[in-house]
Design a protein around this motif. Structure first.
Motif, PDB file in Angstrom:
ATOM      1  N   GLY A  16       0.807  -1.199   0.000  1.00  0.00           N
ATOM      2  CA  GLY A  16       0.000   0.000   0.000  1.00  0.00           C
ATOM      3  C   GLY A  16       0.849   1.261   0.000  1.00  0.00           C
ATOM      4  N   PRO A  17       0.180   2.419  -0.161  1.00  0.00           N
ATOM      5  CA  PRO A  17      -1.265   2.562  -0.360  1.00  0.00           C
ATOM      6  C   PRO A  17      -1.657   2.280  -1.802  1.00  0.00           C
ATOM      7  CG  PRO A  17      -0.239   4.707  -0.450  1.00  0.00           C
ATOM      8  CD  PRO A  17       0.858   3.731  -0.117  1.00  0.00           C
ATOM      9  N   ARG A  18      -2.938   2.187  -2.003  1.00  0.00           N
ATOM     10  CA  ARG A  18      -3.478   1.942  -3.339  1.00  0.00           C
ATOM     11  C   ARG A  18      -3.643   3.282  -4.055  1.00  0.00           C
ATOM     12  NH1 ARG A  18      -9.459  -0.644  -4.165  1.00  0.00           N
ATOM     13  NH2 ARG A  18      -9.998   1.225  -2.997  1.00  0.00           N
ATOM     14  N   LEU A  19      -3.005   3.408  -5.218  1.00  0.00           N
ATOM     15  CA  LEU A  19      -3.161   4.613  -6.013  1.00  0.00           C
ATOM     16  C   LEU A  19      -4.400   4.478  -6.884  1.00  0.00           C
ATOM     17  CD1 LEU A  19       0.565   5.218  -7.027  1.00  0.00           C
ATOM     18  CD2 LEU A  19      -0.649   5.959  -4.973  1.00  0.00           C
ATOM     19  N   SER A  20      -4.645   5.442  -7.756  1.00  0.00           N
ATOM     20  CA  SER A  20      -5.823   5.399  -8.617  1.00  0.00           C
ATOM     21  C   SER A  20      -5.890   4.053  -9.328  1.00  0.00           C
ATOM     22  CB  SER A  20      -5.759   6.523  -9.649  1.00  0.00           C
ATOM     23  OG  SER A  20      -5.800   7.779  -9.024  1.00  0.00           O
ATOM     24  N   SER A  21      -7.043   3.456  -9.300  1.00  0.00           N
ATOM     25  CA  SER A  21      -7.179   2.113  -9.853  1.00  0.00           C
ATOM     26  C   SER A  21      -8.515   1.987 -10.552  1.00  0.00           C
ATOM     27  CB  SER A  21      -7.096   1.076  -8.724  1.00  0.00           C
ATOM     28  OG  SER A  21      -8.279   1.102  -7.943  1.00  0.00           O
ATOM     29  N   PHE A  31      -4.534   0.126 -14.121  1.00  0.00           N
ATOM     30  CA  PHE A  31      -3.742  -0.753 -13.270  1.00  0.00           C
ATOM     31  C   PHE A  31      -4.513  -0.939 -11.981  1.00  0.00           C
ATOM     32  CE2 PHE A  31      -2.584   3.572 -12.265  1.00  0.00           C
ATOM     33  CZ  PHE A  31      -2.543   3.601 -10.882  1.00  0.00           C
ATOM     34  N   GLU A  32      -4.099  -1.906 -11.200  1.00  0.00           N
ATOM     35  CA  GLU A  32      -4.785  -2.152  -9.930  1.00  0.00           C
ATOM     36  C   GLU A  32      -3.782  -2.607  -8.881  1.00  0.00           C
ATOM     37  OE1 GLU A  32      -8.771  -4.255  -8.120  1.00  0.00           O
ATOM     38  OE2 GLU A  32      -8.044  -4.875 -10.084  1.00  0.00           O
ATOM     39  N   HIS A  33      -3.832  -1.956  -7.732  1.00  0.00           N
ATOM     40  CA  HIS A  33      -3.023  -2.349  -6.592  1.00  0.00           C
ATOM     41  C   HIS A  33      -3.875  -3.192  -5.654  1.00  0.00           C
ATOM     42  CE1 HIS A  33      -0.431   1.445  -7.322  1.00  0.00           C
ATOM     43  NE2 HIS A  33       0.172   0.383  -7.829  1.00  0.00           N
ATOM     44  N   LEU A  34      -3.409  -4.373  -5.349  1.00  0.00           N
ATOM     45  CA  LEU A  34      -4.072  -5.265  -4.395  1.00  0.00           C
ATOM     46  C   LEU A  34      -3.251  -5.256  -3.118  1.00  0.00           C
ATOM     47  CD1 LEU A  34      -4.880  -8.200  -6.840  1.00  0.00           C
ATOM     48  CD2 LEU A  34      -6.382  -6.335  -6.146  1.00  0.00           C
ATOM     49  N   ILE A  35      -3.786  -4.626  -2.079  1.00  0.00           N
ATOM     50  CA  ILE A  35      -3.023  -4.446  -0.841  1.00  0.00           C
ATOM     51  C   ILE A  35      -3.043  -5.729  -0.015  1.00  0.00           C
ATOM     52  CG2 ILE A  35      -2.792  -3.075   1.257  1.00  0.00           C
ATOM     53  CD1 ILE A  35      -4.219  -0.810  -0.138  1.00  0.00           C
ATOM     54  N   VAL A  36      -1.870  -6.096   0.501  1.00  0.00           N
ATOM     55  CA  VAL A  36      -1.738  -7.272   1.358  1.00  0.00           C
ATOM     56  C   VAL A  36      -1.064  -6.848   2.663  1.00  0.00           C
ATOM     57  CG1 VAL A  36      -1.647  -8.873  -0.579  1.00  0.00           C
ATOM     58  CG2 VAL A  36       0.482  -7.886   0.307  1.00  0.00           C
ATOM     59  N   PRO A  37      -1.223  -7.623   3.739  1.00  0.00           N
ATOM     60  CA  PRO A  37      -0.603  -7.263   5.023  1.00  0.00           C
ATOM     61  C   PRO A  37       0.904  -7.497   5.014  1.00  0.00           C
ATOM     62  CG  PRO A  37      -2.417  -8.847   5.314  1.00  0.00           C
ATOM     63  CD  PRO A  37      -2.067  -8.816   3.867  1.00  0.00           C
ATOM     64  N   ASP A  83      -7.929   2.889   0.895  1.00  0.00           N
ATOM     65  CA  ASP A  83      -6.781   2.805   0.002  1.00  0.00           C
ATOM     66  C   ASP A  83      -5.479   2.515   0.737  1.00  0.00           C
ATOM     67  OD1 ASP A  83      -8.257   3.247  -2.286  1.00  0.00           O
ATOM     68  OD2 ASP A  83      -7.990   5.420  -2.230  1.00  0.00           O
ATOM     69  N   SER A  84      -5.567   2.224   2.034  1.00  0.00           N
ATOM     70  CA  SER A  84      -4.357   2.022   2.828  1.00  0.00           C
ATOM     71  C   SER A  84      -4.261   0.643   3.465  1.00  0.00           C
ATOM     72  CB  SER A  84      -4.278   3.074   3.943  1.00  0.00           C
ATOM     73  OG  SER A  84      -4.273   4.380   3.421  1.00  0.00           O
ATOM     74  N   TYR A  85      -5.371  -0.029   3.668  1.00  0.00           N
ATOM     75  CA  TYR A  85      -5.373  -1.289   4.408  1.00  0.00           C
ATOM     76  C   TYR A  85      -6.038  -2.387   3.586  1.00  0.00           C
ATOM     77  CZ  TYR A  85      -3.966   1.670   8.245  1.00  0.00           C
ATOM     78  OH  TYR A  85      -3.263   2.549   9.026  1.00  0.00           O
ATOM     79  N   PRO A  86      -5.563  -3.616   3.722  1.00  0.00           N
ATOM     80  CA  PRO A  86      -6.068  -4.698   2.875  1.00  0.00           C
ATOM     81  C   PRO A  86      -7.536  -5.019   3.136  1.00  0.00           C
ATOM     82  CG  PRO A  86      -4.563  -5.556   4.564  1.00  0.00           C
ATOM     83  CD  PRO A  86      -4.471  -4.062   4.616  1.00  0.00           C
ATOM     84  N   TRP A  87      -8.280  -5.112   2.035  1.00  0.00           N
ATOM     85  CA  TRP A  87      -9.656  -5.608   2.044  1.00  0.00           C
ATOM     86  C   TRP A  87     -10.582  -4.787   2.950  1.00  0.00           C
ATOM     87  CZ3 TRP A  87      -6.043  -9.526   4.070  1.00  0.00           C
ATOM     88  CH2 TRP A  87      -5.235 -10.045   3.057  1.00  0.00           C
ATOM     89  N   ALA A  88     -10.330  -3.481   3.025  1.00  0.00           N
ATOM     90  CA  ALA A  88     -11.105  -2.624   3.915  1.00  0.00           C
ATOM     91  C   ALA A  88     -12.530  -2.448   3.401  1.00  0.00           C
ATOM     92  CB  ALA A  88     -10.432  -1.266   4.053  1.00  0.00           C
ATOM     93  N   LYS A  89     -13.436  -2.223   4.329  1.00  0.00           N
ATOM     94  CA  LYS A  89     -14.833  -1.979   3.992  1.00  0.00           C
ATOM     95  C   LYS A  89     -14.934  -0.799   3.027  1.00  0.00           C
ATOM     96  CE  LYS A  89     -19.303  -1.267   6.273  1.00  0.00           C
ATOM     97  NZ  LYS A  89     -19.972  -1.068   7.595  1.00  0.00           N
ATOM     98  N   HIS A  90     -15.782  -0.961   2.008  1.00  0.00           N
ATOM     99  CA  HIS A  90     -16.007   0.043   0.963  1.00  0.00           C
ATOM    100  C   HIS A  90     -14.826   0.175   0.001  1.00  0.00           C
ATOM    101  CE1 HIS A  90     -19.567   1.137   3.164  1.00  0.00           C
ATOM    102  NE2 HIS A  90     -18.885   1.641   4.168  1.00  0.00           N
ATOM    103  N   SER A  91     -13.888  -0.762   0.016  1.00  0.00           N
ATOM    104  CA  SER A  91     -12.758  -0.693  -0.907  1.00  0.00           C
ATOM    105  C   SER A  91     -13.048  -1.382  -2.240  1.00  0.00           C
ATOM    106  CB  SER A  91     -11.517  -1.323  -0.281  1.00  0.00           C
ATOM    107  OG  SER A  91     -11.705  -2.726  -0.085  1.00  0.00           O
ATOM    108  N   SER A  92     -14.136  -2.144  -2.302  1.00  0.00           N
ATOM    109  CA  SER A  92     -14.505  -2.879  -3.524  1.00  0.00           C
ATOM    110  C   SER A  92     -13.433  -3.866  -3.944  1.00  0.00           C
ATOM    111  CB  SER A  92     -14.796  -1.905  -4.672  1.00  0.00           C
ATOM    112  OG  SER A  92     -15.844  -1.031  -4.343  1.00  0.00           O
ATOM    113  N   THR A  93     -12.739  -4.451  -2.974  1.00  0.00           N
ATOM    114  CA  THR A  93     -11.699  -5.437  -3.282  1.00  0.00           C
ATOM    115  C   THR A  93     -12.136  -6.861  -2.985  1.00  0.00           C
ATOM    116  OG1 THR A  93     -10.758  -5.003  -1.085  1.00  0.00           O
ATOM    117  CG2 THR A  93      -9.801  -3.820  -2.942  1.00  0.00           C
TER     118      THR A  93
END
Length: 421
Positions: free
Chosen positions: A113-118, A132-138, A326-336
């Motif tokens: 992270g963080p996730r940039l425009s995706s 592009f897409e950033h997939l955030i992991v711990p 856009d900062s934490y993995p699989w966060a609520k409302h992240s649509s991931t």
């Protein structure tokens, strides 16, 4: 991808060996591969390791020559072209801003992270833009005591009945000149707040607290004197144990929005404490002309943001105030992930509004409400398993960070459509 045995997942490792493999196909069959049946090309180039282990470190991995990444990685990806680019998964498991510019916004990437425009953002992309897409992991925790088998073996009730003798624990390193001009400054503000206003405070909610220096924090002058290194190292080993004995653990802003400490304290069952910034306004984190700081600068411009509408950051209120989603993995409302699988961090994280001056009164109020503490500990316990990676005998056996990562990859491939059933 065991839940989708009918699919073909092509692993393209041309970057390393100039060969490719598929399930049920070998290199000789590549010409006959139907690309429409291939969901994903995995690029096993360990970018973080390459950057961190290469000599003469520079920010953004600029010590690794562009031509090397281009010729030895990108140019050897036989199918990295056109619409197939977004079917490539890059293993860039480091902070986004430490990644080399050539790989920062490319295909799909695993990142800390963080996730940039995706593709999930509301940015109006032009026809010629490469999505592009950033997939955030711990972050990875290698402590054997926090492997998935251990986390899964804990009864949920243990998360809120486990005895904790400290109200909170905070470990900090030495200050350095950089802290006056980056986001770590809030750590210094907190230490100053303790020194000024906590002098006579020995307990928070009837329990003692831990505020302990662990040594050097990256400045140019080490404060670890000769003969003390072993003691300092032992203190670092004991951090996780102390976290497990504490109710709250402040995780104040660091070099980037996510930080390893946040996930460590969750695995230990300690409730993270964060500062909340409203990203619609600019914080005043700069020095006055005379080198001093006034209260508004010490406490910044904090607002009660609305994370559902992307206004809340736990990092900063300026243009780099990346939201929780856009900062934490699989966060609520992240649509991931499907909504019912996303993690509601706000259900357990303690959010401090108004700056570091409000940490003590907020924790004191919570310590008077054991029902609320137990509720947060229970919610934390439900999701802790997703922040540990199974290794050795634990690999691919339990729900963990790796299984959640695979779920998010599949969800991403399906463009956000629910893949269940």
């Amino acid at each position: 991808f065991r839940s989708h045995p009918s699919r073909v997942f092509h692993i393209n490792d041309d970057a390393n060996q100039n060969r490719s493999r598929t399930r049920g196909a070998n290199a000789a069959d590549n010409a006959a591969i139907n690309l429409e049946n291939i969901d994903l090309f995995v690029v096993p180039y360990p970018h973080a390791s390459h950057c961190l282990l290469s000599p003469n470190w520079k920010n953004e991995c600029m010590h690794v020559d562009d031509s090397l990444i281009q010729s030895q990685v990108l140019d050897k990806l036989n199918y990295y072209k056109g619409d197939l680019k977004r079917r490539h998964l890059f293993i860039n498991t480091m902070e986004v801003f430490l990644a080399h510019p050539l790989l920062r916004t490319i295909g799909r990437s695993l990142t800390l992270g963080p996730r940039l425009s995706s593709i999930h953002s509301n940015v109006n992309h032009h026809d010629n833009d490469e999505l592009f897409e950033h997939l955030i992991v711990p972050y990875f925790n290698d402590e054997p005591g926090y492997q998935p088998s251990i986390i899964h073996s804990r009864p949920l009730s243990l998360w809120y009945t486990h005895p904790r003798k400290y109200s909170f624990a905070y470990f900090y390193g030495s200050t350095n000149r950089r802290m006056t001009r980056n986001y770590r400054i809030h750590r210094q503000y907190f230490l100053e707040e303790v020194a000024i206003n906590w002098k006579k405070v020995g307990l928070i909610g009837g329990k003692p607290f831990i505020l302990e220096k662990i040594g050097h924090d990256g400045g140019s002058e080490s404060d670890i004197e000769s003969g003390q290194h072993g003691e300092q190292t032992q203190k670092r080993y004991n951090q996780m144990k102390t976290y497990s004995q504490s109710v709250f653990c402040p995780t104040l802003p660091g070099d980037s929005p996510p930080q390893k400490r946040f996930f460590d304290v969750i695995l230990a069952g300690c409730i993270p404490v964060v500062l909340v910034f409203n990203t619609n306004t600019k914080a005043a984190n700069h020095l006055n002309s005379d080198g001093g700081r006034n209260d508004s600068e010490r406490y910044g411009d904090f607002g009660k943001g609305d994370s559902k509408h992307n206004h809340t950051s736990w990092f900063s209120a300026d243009s780099n105030g990346y939201t929780v989603q856009d900062s934490y993995p699989w966060a609520k409302h992240s649509s991931t992930l499907p909504p019912d699988r996303e993690i509601d961090y706000e259900s357990f994280v303690v959010q401090i509004y108004g700056g570091v001056k409000n940490i003590k009164p907020t924790l004191e109020a919570l310590m008077e409400n054991q029902t609320e503490i137990q509720r947060r500990q229970l919610e934390l316990g439900k999701v802790a398993k997703y922040f540990t990676y199974g290794a050795g005998e634990d690999a691919h056996v339990y729900e963990d960070a790796f299984s959640m990562m695979l779920e998010s990859v599949i969800y991403s491939l399906n463009s956000g459509k629910d893949y269940s059933g």
